[in-house]
Motif scaffolding. Sequence first.
Motif, mmCIF file in Angstrom:
data_model
loop_
_atom_site.group_PDB
_atom_site.id
_atom_site.type_symbol
_atom_site.label_atom_id
_atom_site.label_comp_id
_atom_site.label_asym_id
_atom_site.label_seq_id
_atom_site.Cartn_x
_atom_site.Cartn_y
_atom_site.Cartn_z
ATOM 1 N N ASP A 54 0.823 -1.211 0.000
ATOM 2 C CA ASP A 54 0.000 0.000 0.000
ATOM 3 C C ASP A 54 0.863 1.269 0.000
ATOM 4 O O ASP A 54 0.394 2.341 0.332
ATOM 5 N N GLN A 55 2.125 1.117 -0.333
ATOM 6 C CA GLN A 55 3.069 2.222 -0.454
ATOM 7 C C GLN A 55 3.579 2.768 0.879
ATOM 8 O O GLN A 55 4.461 3.622 0.887
ATOM 9 N N ARG A 56 3.007 2.321 1.969
ATOM 10 C CA ARG A 56 3.487 2.836 3.238
ATOM 11 C C ARG A 56 4.809 2.153 3.610
ATOM 12 O O ARG A 56 5.120 1.068 3.126
ATOM 13 N N TYR A 57 5.545 2.819 4.472
ATOM 14 C CA TYR A 57 6.844 2.282 4.866
ATOM 15 C C TYR A 57 6.770 1.538 6.195
ATOM 16 O O TYR A 57 6.032 1.929 7.085
ATOM 17 N N ARG A 58 7.561 0.492 6.295
ATOM 18 C CA ARG A 58 7.712 -0.305 7.512
ATOM 19 C C ARG A 58 9.206 -0.474 7.785
ATOM 20 O O ARG A 58 10.011 -0.250 6.898
#
Lengths: 253, 253
Positions: A54-58
Amino acid sequence: MSQTVDRALSILPLLAEGPADLGQVADRLGVHKSTALRLLRTLHEHGMVYRQSDQRYRLGARLIALAQEAMENLDIREIAHPHLVRLNEQCGHTVHLAVYEEDEVLYIDKVESRYPVRMYSRIGKPVAITVAAVAKLLLADLAEHERRALADKLDYPMYTARSTPNPEAFLKELAKVREQGWATDLGGHEESINCVAAPIRGADGRVVAAMSVSAPNVVVTADELLTLLPLVRRTADDISGEYSGRTSAKGTV
Amino acid sequence: MSQTVDRALSILPLLAEGPADLGQVADRLGVHKSTALRLLRTLHEHGMVYRQSDQRYRLGARLIALAQEAMENLDIREIAHPHLVRLNEQCGHTVHLAVYEEDEVLYIDKVESRYPVRMYSRIGKPVAITVAAVAKLLLADLAEHERRALADKLDYPMYTARSTPNPEAFLKELAKVREQGWATDLGGHEESINCVAAPIRGADGRVVAAMSVSAPNVVVTADELLTLLPLVRRTADDISGEYSGRTSAKGTV
DNA sequence: CTGGGGCGTTGCAACTTCTGCAACGCCCAT
DNA sequence: ATGGGCGTTGCAGAAGTTGCAACGCCCCAG
């Protein structure tokens, strides 16, 4: 000292709280989106952060792998491990090994209880520094002014009614622990869990690590657990001896 | 993208090999000592590196704590864990959970064998990607061109005579695994250890994780281990179901 | 079908920051 | 004493980094 690196590293704890998108990272860092993007990209190249679908960073896999290597390289850990296992075989309870480093105490090894009831804890996790028996031992060895400074800086969460409530009580407890050379945590972190701990010392007598045996009330009472103290201390001393012997000019921790 | 951050992050894997002093770090980075010093200082402020008593630098405690948080935040891990424990109770062998991320496969959970003979592996460690059963499953789910690209990029260490020797053999194996929906590693990593593995899928059918049961020959033969396949697959499917249900719009991994 | 808002991305010029140097202080060994 | 090794600091030049503004993209609403 280095602004760019400082900002980049600040992203990591932020992501540790949970995934975040570019805008959120930029906001919390107080920089322009484009700046945050470039920092994240660099972190990404090094595998420190990962971009979800979802394009978010982890936080990324390499971070985990690095931490793993970091722990495997600790010499005390290598030396202590077989002793911890043996102790576990003798008493059956959970055995922990912890070290102190810059205002934090963390578990670096653990042997699980052989009883069905197990306590929660995890290697790498910072321990409840104001109540854990191993933390008391590690901090008790600091110089007086360091103890004072640290004690004032800490928070004193009341996990239970028996948790250490404030700096004064903590310093007093540390003095006692320092005096007697061992420590306990009787329901100070979790109501039903008790621990006894002993220090592991280097050649110079300084405490380099601490180990503990923990068990819930339902398995053994606090009094019964205390009867294990001689065994725990003996094990710790064995480790100390081996560590001092092998360690020639190597650093602490 | 960012030179300063890039350099700073390059220090970490370097220190993972073992402690190093300022000069060594500067040399391996190809920068002036003063530059290395400033980078190390910044890393230090963030707890990513630690300065030992002999002045040399090591990886720091916060790095370990961060990695810990990173793993605890993985939702599949949370969901899968009780299932892994139950499977371990049923079969007694070591159970692993692994995920794929940017050319690496790593274990994110493990339940130890109840047999005295245990295999070595560690949460957070990258797995032998060319031979491990879980790795095959995770890679088999990639798009064809990704598989090809990755296969060509990998090394093919011959851990044993049965290790995957080259890209062609690996791609063929992946195709087979993709087809049958499960995987094995029969002595490909360690001569006497066999594994059976099954994929965990998200709502869209993509493989998000893989789990395996491993046991040494001395405990059960490969054939006996294979009889556990239905059980392993059922467990993986249960986890898939729960994960798909709970996961609404969350990311993979 | 079209327009608007949100979000990530890029090129650029100004500027802040970082770099390497050289010199210093310190400690240890000769 | 004295030389070498190592970490540390201030500084001026060099270089990297910053924020802006504009673009492209996708999705949702009108």
